[in-house]
Scaffold this active site. Structure first.
Site, mmCIF file in Angstrom:
data_model
loop_
_atom_site.group_PDB
_atom_site.id
_atom_site.type_symbol
_atom_site.label_atom_id
_atom_site.label_comp_id
_atom_site.label_asym_id
_atom_site.label_seq_id
_atom_site.Cartn_x
_atom_site.Cartn_y
_atom_site.Cartn_z
ATOM 1 N N ASP A 16 -65.348 54.236 -40.329
ATOM 2 C CA ASP A 16 -65.353 54.417 -41.784
ATOM 3 C C ASP A 16 -64.743 55.764 -42.156
ATOM 4 O O ASP A 16 -63.846 55.833 -42.997
ATOM 5 C CB ASP A 16 -66.794 54.327 -42.321
ATOM 6 C CG ASP A 16 -67.472 53.038 -41.927
ATOM 7 O OD1 ASP A 16 -66.981 51.983 -42.335
ATOM 8 O OD2 ASP A 16 -68.484 53.088 -41.202
ATOM 9 N N GLU A 269 -61.808 49.629 -35.896
ATOM 10 C CA GLU A 269 -60.655 49.404 -36.759
ATOM 11 C C GLU A 269 -59.606 50.507 -36.634
ATOM 12 O O GLU A 269 -58.421 50.235 -36.459
ATOM 13 C CB GLU A 269 -61.114 49.292 -38.218
ATOM 14 C CG GLU A 269 -59.951 49.126 -39.181
ATOM 15 C CD GLU A 269 -60.373 48.757 -40.588
ATOM 16 O OE1 GLU A 269 -61.384 48.050 -40.746
ATOM 17 O OE2 GLU A 269 -59.687 49.167 -41.541
#
Lengths: 371, 190
Positions: A16, A269
């Site tokens: 994040d 990610e």
């Protein structure tokens, strides 16, 4: 000139904050527009960016104003408000947005996926009860999505580094590549089946150097080695395999690690995207979900990635990735995978070039918000 | 207050003071992406439609709109007039009743629902199934009796529908008003 606010709630790990920090930097340096990054966990931020002082509520770095975000923070919103990964903004922030004469452009930046439905939902409005409308922005791999984070000069910098600085970088990490040896970086989640992979490596003839930054796979490696704790700077040799524990790296140095290795094991990610910009073969250990929804997402990426890959390589890659993510025995998958290394390497390069032809995520955001 | 995942097709939600009916709602969940609801909404005041997307836990204000039974009476100027059991008249424009316009015919006896928002009639819903008469269709080309082969037909008000190949001019047929699809051949209304 538009101003930007990015809100980031650190759920776990570094993805994040990794993505939002990159995004904030690129807005500041490439769009030359004011940007504020609100983060609820500065300690995690400090791990990937040591210049961040976790004790300071407000600080400025690389053109980005960084604020420790508390749930009760009152904020006068900028022209563009990005809530990253569905982090919920407080009623007070939403009220402040409504109070502006010209309400901000409100964007929900979603997680990355290769699934086809992303294209249908990218940039759709999400009209709120009392406005202003929010828009869903989906990063992705096709022209009908928001694209991927990619610094403007990233690939040129990569190519220059490989020629001019790679050897010195590895030396500074305490790694001297042996002639004919393959360098593999390993940054994944836990996987007890790594023992089957390491056993296969040891049984093989190829010389392998495994570069392991601190992370969740470390305990499994320690278990396999029979060591209590990996020691930074030490080398652990088993047959033709040498394991090098290396320090936790900044985003910039992690890129350099990916560029220096022949094969990269990545997770989540941010590192997943960076591995693709490295233009090298890689394995993606996807973030696991209880209901196995992640396997659908993994499969969607594989389907897209292997479209222009020959059948044997596509099969080998799929088996090794699925075996790893399902935590199954890795010996057969690895054997097939290594047989296709040349083809996978050339495809990784082609894939990277193809992706680089598309608009980057920042270019897509700019296009959407500035028009 | 409901969350987006609780909202179903035909529910009405309030957005910025306007009622929107949910025409389609699809739930999607994958990987780390938060689950989302993709919805097609129609503004009951303006008639405009919008494809939208919501987080599954977004809060939504559902409204239950008042409805009363009415029947179509006549058209005056550009307005369509419906009456209730007490002979109160309600006038609606073609735009207000756009979705049911293809099935409005003189003399229709269907019991419809007039929908009210803040005391004002805003639209009319037809029953899910209605019966209409075929005004024109070509004769059966293949003699098919299975009902699987379809052909074009025209209703008295000019609306075109696909009907089973065995249907003929003057036949009465059932139509699903949600999809506009032919359902079956029917008896003439009493």
């Amino acid at each position: 000139m538009k101003s930007w606010d990015i809100f980031c709630q650190v759920v776990d790990n570094y993805g994040d904050i990794g993505v939002t920090w990159r995004l904030a930097r690129q807005i500041a340096t490439e769009l030359h527009q004011p940007v504020r990054l609100f983060v609820d966990d500065l300690h995690t931020f400090h791990h990937i960016c040591p210049q961040i002082d976790p004790q300071r509520n407000c600080q400025r770095l690389l053109g980005v104003d960084i604020t420790h975000w508390h749930p009760d923070s009152t904020i006068d919103p900028s022209d563009i408000v990005i809530e990253a990964f569905g982090c919920n903004l407080s009623e007070s922030i939403i009220s402040s947005m409504l109070a502006r004469a010209q309400p901000p452009i409100w964007i929900n930046l979603e997680y990355l996926s290769a699934e086809p439905w992303i294209e249908e939902c990218h940039l759709l409005p999400s009209p709120q009860r009392h406005g202003p409308a929010k828009y869903f922005f989906f990063p992705g791999f096709t022209a009908r999505t928001g694209g991927l984070l990619r610094e403007r000069d990233l690939l040129a910098e990569r190519d220059r580094f490989i020629i001019e600085e790679k050897a010195e970088f590895l030396t500074n990490l305490g790694v001297e590549p042996a002639p004919g040896s393959s360098l593999i970086s390993l940054f994944t989640y836990e996987n007890p089946q790594i023992s089957s992979w390491l056993d296969t490596l040891v049984a093989g003839e190829a010389s392998i150097q495994l570069l392991v930054p601190p992370g969740r796979i470390q305990a499994d490696i320690e278990h396999w080695l029979g060591e209590d704790k990996l020691v930074l700077g030490a080398c652990y040799s088993r047959g033709s395999v040498v394991i090098h524990p290396i320090p936790f790296l900044s985003q910039r140095d992690y890129d350099r690690l990916l560029w220096s290795c022949d094969l990269n094991f990545v997770r989540g990610e941010d590192s997943f995207v960076r591995a693709q910009w490295a233009g090298k073969p890689f394995l993606w250990h996807i973030y696991e979900q209880d209901d196995e929804a992640h396997l659908q997402k993994l499969s969607a990426f594989l389907q897209l990635y292997r479209q222009q890959l020959d059948a044997a390589s596509a099969k080998a890659m799929t088996q090794f990735w699925i075996d790893w993510n399902r935590r199954q025995d890795l010996s057969e998958g690895w054997t097939l995978f290594t047989r296709q290394r040349d083809s996978l390497e050339s495809h990784a390069h082609v894939w990277c070039s193809k992706l680089s032809m598309q608009k980057s995520l920042v270019e897509s955001l700019a296009e959407f918000t500035q028009n | 207050m409901k969350t987006a995942q609780d909202i179903k097709v035909n529910n009405v939600i309030l957005i910025d003071g306007a009622p929107w009916i949910v025409q389609r709602a699809e739930y999607t969940k994958s990987g780390r992406n938060s689950a989302i609801m993709k919805m097609k909404l129609k503004n009951l005041l303006s008639g405009s439609t919008s494809e939208t997307v919501y987080k599954f836990d977004d809060k939504m204000e559902q409204v239950i709109l008042d409805q009363i039974d009415v029947t179509y009476s006549y058209k005056a100027d550009d307005m369509y007039v419906f009456v209730d059991e007490e002979y109160n008249q309600y006038e609606l424009s073609a735009e207000d009743i756009e979705s049911v316009m293809p099935y409005i015919v003189d003399g229709m006896t269907d019991v419809c629902s007039a929908v009210f928002f803040e005391g004002k009639v805003i639209s009319v819903d037809l029953p899910t199934t209605i019966v209409r008469q075929i005004d024109y269709t070509e004769a059966s080309a293949r003699g098919d009796t299975s009902g699987k082969v379809m052909k074009p037909a025209r209703l008295a008000n000019g609306t075109n529908v696909k009907v089973a190949d065995f249907c003929e001019i003057g036949d009465w047929i059932e139509i699903d008003t949600r999809t506009g699809d032919y359902k079956s051949r029917a008896k003439a209304p009493a």
